[in-house]
Design a protein around this motif. Structure first.
Motif, short mmCIF file in Angstrom:
data_model
loop_
_atom_site.label_atom_id
_atom_site.label_comp_id
_atom_site.label_asym_id
_atom_site.label_seq_id
_atom_site.Cartn_x
_atom_site.Cartn_y
_atom_site.Cartn_z
N VAL A 113 0.85 -1.20 0.00
CA VAL A 113 0.00 0.00 0.00
C VAL A 113 0.88 1.25 0.00
O VAL A 113 0.63 2.22 -0.73
N LEU A 114 1.92 1.22 0.80
CA LEU A 114 2.83 2.36 0.90
C LEU A 114 3.51 2.66 -0.44
O LEU A 114 3.80 3.81 -0.76
N ALA A 115 3.72 1.63 -1.25
CA ALA A 115 4.40 1.81 -2.54
C ALA A 115 3.54 2.55 -3.55
O ALA A 115 4.06 3.05 -4.56
N ASP A 116 2.23 2.65 -3.31
CA ASP A 116 1.32 3.35 -4.22
C ASP A 116 1.16 4.78 -3.72
O ASP A 116 0.59 5.04 -2.67
N VAL A 122 -11.38 0.54 0.20
CA VAL A 122 -10.10 1.00 -0.38
C VAL A 122 -8.89 0.34 0.28
O VAL A 122 -7.85 0.19 -0.37
N LEU A 123 -9.01 -0.07 1.54
CA LEU A 123 -7.87 -0.68 2.23
C LEU A 123 -7.73 -2.16 1.90
O LEU A 123 -6.63 -2.64 1.58
N SER A 124 -8.83 -2.90 1.98
CA SER A 124 -8.75 -4.35 1.75
C SER A 124 -8.21 -4.70 0.37
O SER A 124 -7.32 -5.57 0.27
N PRO A 125 -8.68 -4.08 -0.73
CA PRO A 125 -8.13 -4.43 -2.04
C PRO A 125 -6.63 -4.15 -2.16
O PRO A 125 -5.93 -4.86 -2.88
N GLN A 126 -6.15 -3.15 -1.46
CA GLN A 126 -4.72 -2.85 -1.53
C GLN A 126 -3.90 -3.84 -0.71
O GLN A 126 -2.79 -4.22 -1.09
#
Length: 469
Positions: free
Chosen positions: A309-312, A353-357
């Motif tokens: 997630v952080l990489a996006d 938005v969190l779960s898919p990432q």
């Protein structure tokens, strides 16, 4: 390279798509009544106490800025946190994913010789499926938060970040207690005070006779190595002070740089979540203190997809989340479907938005569409996560059927050629032949109107209107 959360462990992936699960939930009238009443009550309380704060928008901006700073230098802050916790007598463990985290906790509990643990309400331990891992190792986890206890006794799943049993009314809770709570009074009524007293009696002896506790953490202060848990019932305080061994599992994004930063979140979180001016119980601890509280402390720092997630650069703002659930309480989709339809322990707009990432968009491809993009979640978020922007961002990453891609490519081509676009506008009048709301469209176009109405074409186009003037 950063990896996503592993499949087959934890509670981040549902067994079916959101549309299929939501369709079933919409048919449950009792669920909708329970959700409507509960979310309306929380919204009203929260709105009242937020209205008392003259600098609420400045607090939101400060919270957002602190979170952005944390993500910009996360490795540095985590190393500082490790140093401070270790210096205070704690032991820090690093877990790349749910499998590693579960193995670490199971081994730590086994080393104590205990076959039971008491648990503070924790989203991250549900995310990794810790209860299932403990049970598989012959260790009994006991949830001590009242709502989590209801879910556990009912062999259910949480449906709300803050109030896991929000989908249950008090009559249903009474039936669960009568069926599954050892030693409960057969004459138990459904009065809230009576139900709470029954849970208190059940848990009291467990608190006094269990030597190991497992918690999550709302925040961790890097400059001192201090952990913080906020709650409303006092069960967390019991778990954090009575046992000899305390094991805390924390997502790496929960760190904050300083005590001054923590001050901001302790103002934002209670108002946005429970509608309180401050949390009734705010427990903080730094390592161990001889003769006072747990004498063995372990901190498990969990990644489980967070590095991905952080990489996006766009998607990383989802890691700003402080788990207040304000977005759930204002979301018209969540209010009608409940949390189980999302298939993840993180429901509602933030879960979409969190779960898919965390899992990779392909594994939760329907969740970014579980929204009307009304924007209420962004207005309510105390750390200003632009959830509508993230939803659109993730929809672009989700896999699309070839037929849809072909139609969109054709539409783009037509819009780029004025003559074709004008012809297409004239052709829209033929949509009247498809019946009311476009329900007569043939496959695969019928997929478009399965979840939305086809608007009636206007009597004249803008170009025609302009030409007449």
């Amino acid at each position: 390279m950063p990896t996503t959360a592993p499949a087959g462990v934890g509670q981040l992936r549902g067994a079916e798509s959101f549309p299929a699960a939501a369709r079933r939930a919409l048919g449950d009238a009792q669920l909708r009544r329970n959700l409507g009443h509960a979310t309306a009550t929380i919204r009203a309380k929260s709105g009242a106490v937020i209205g008392e704060v003259p600098d609420w928008e400045r607090l939101r901006a400060a919270g957002s800025a602190i979170k952005a700073d944390v993500l910009a230098r996360l490795p540095e802050l985590l190393e500082q946190l490790e140093q401070r916790v270790s210096a205070a007598g704690g032991v820090v463990h690093w877990a790349a994913d749910a499998i590693e985290a579960n193995a670490i906790v199971v081994d730590l509990v086994r080393a104590t010789g205990s076959d039971r643990v008491i648990k503070v309400k924790s989203m991250v331990t549900q995310e990794i499926g810790l209860n299932e891992a403990l049970e598989g190792a012959g260790i009994a986890p006991v949830e001590t938060d009242l709502a989590e206890l209801i879910v556990q006794l009912g062999e259910d799943r949480p449906s709300h970040i803050l109030v896991p049993a929000i989908h249950r009314n008090r009559a249903e809770i009474r039936e669960i207690f009568l069926r599954a709570m050892p030693g409960v009074d057969p004459g138990l009524t459904d009065e809230p005070a009576v139900l709470a007293a029954a849970a208190r009696r059940f848990l009291r002896q467990t608190f006094l006779s269990t030597s190991v506790a497992v918690s999550g953490a709302n925040f961790a202060v890097a400059e001192t190595g201090t952990l913080a848990v906020v709650e409303s019932e006092g069960n967390g305080r019991m778990c954090l002070t009575l046992p000899r061994t305390l094991i805390t599992v924390m997502g790496v994004e929960k760190v904050v740089p300083t005590w001054r930063d923590l001050e901001v979140f302790l103002q934002l979180l209670p108002r946005a979540s429970t509608g309180e001016r401050m949390n009734p119980y705010t427990s903080m601890w730094t390592g161990i203190t001889p003769g006072d509280g747990p004498q063995e402390f372990h901190l498990v720092l969990l990644d489980n997809g967070r590095s991905a997630v952080l990489a996006d650069e766009v998607g990383r703002q989802a890691l700003h989340c402080i788990r207040c659930s304000a977005c759930l309480n204002v979301c018209p989709v969540y209010e009608r479907t409940g949390g189980h339809a999302y298939g993840s322990v993180y429901p509602g707009p933030i879960g979409a938005v969190l779960s898919p990432q965390l899992t990779g968009v392909v594994d939760n491809a329907s969740l970014p569409y579980a929204s009307s993009l009304c924007g209420a979640c962004y207005d309510a978020c105390p750390v200003k996560i632009d959830i509508p922007e993230l939803l659109v961002h993730l929809r672009d990453q989700a896999p699309h059927p070839r037929a849809e891609s072909a139609v969109m490519a054709a539409a783009a081509y037509a819009m780029d050629h004025p003559a074709l676009f004008a012809a297409a506008q004239r052709a829209t009048r033929l949509s009247r032949l498809t019946g009311r709301r476009g329900r007569g469209l043939p496959p695969p176009l019928s997929g478009w109107t399965a979840g939305r109405d086809l608007p009636d074409p206007p009597a004249q186009t803008f170009r025609q209107w302009w030409a007449q003037r």
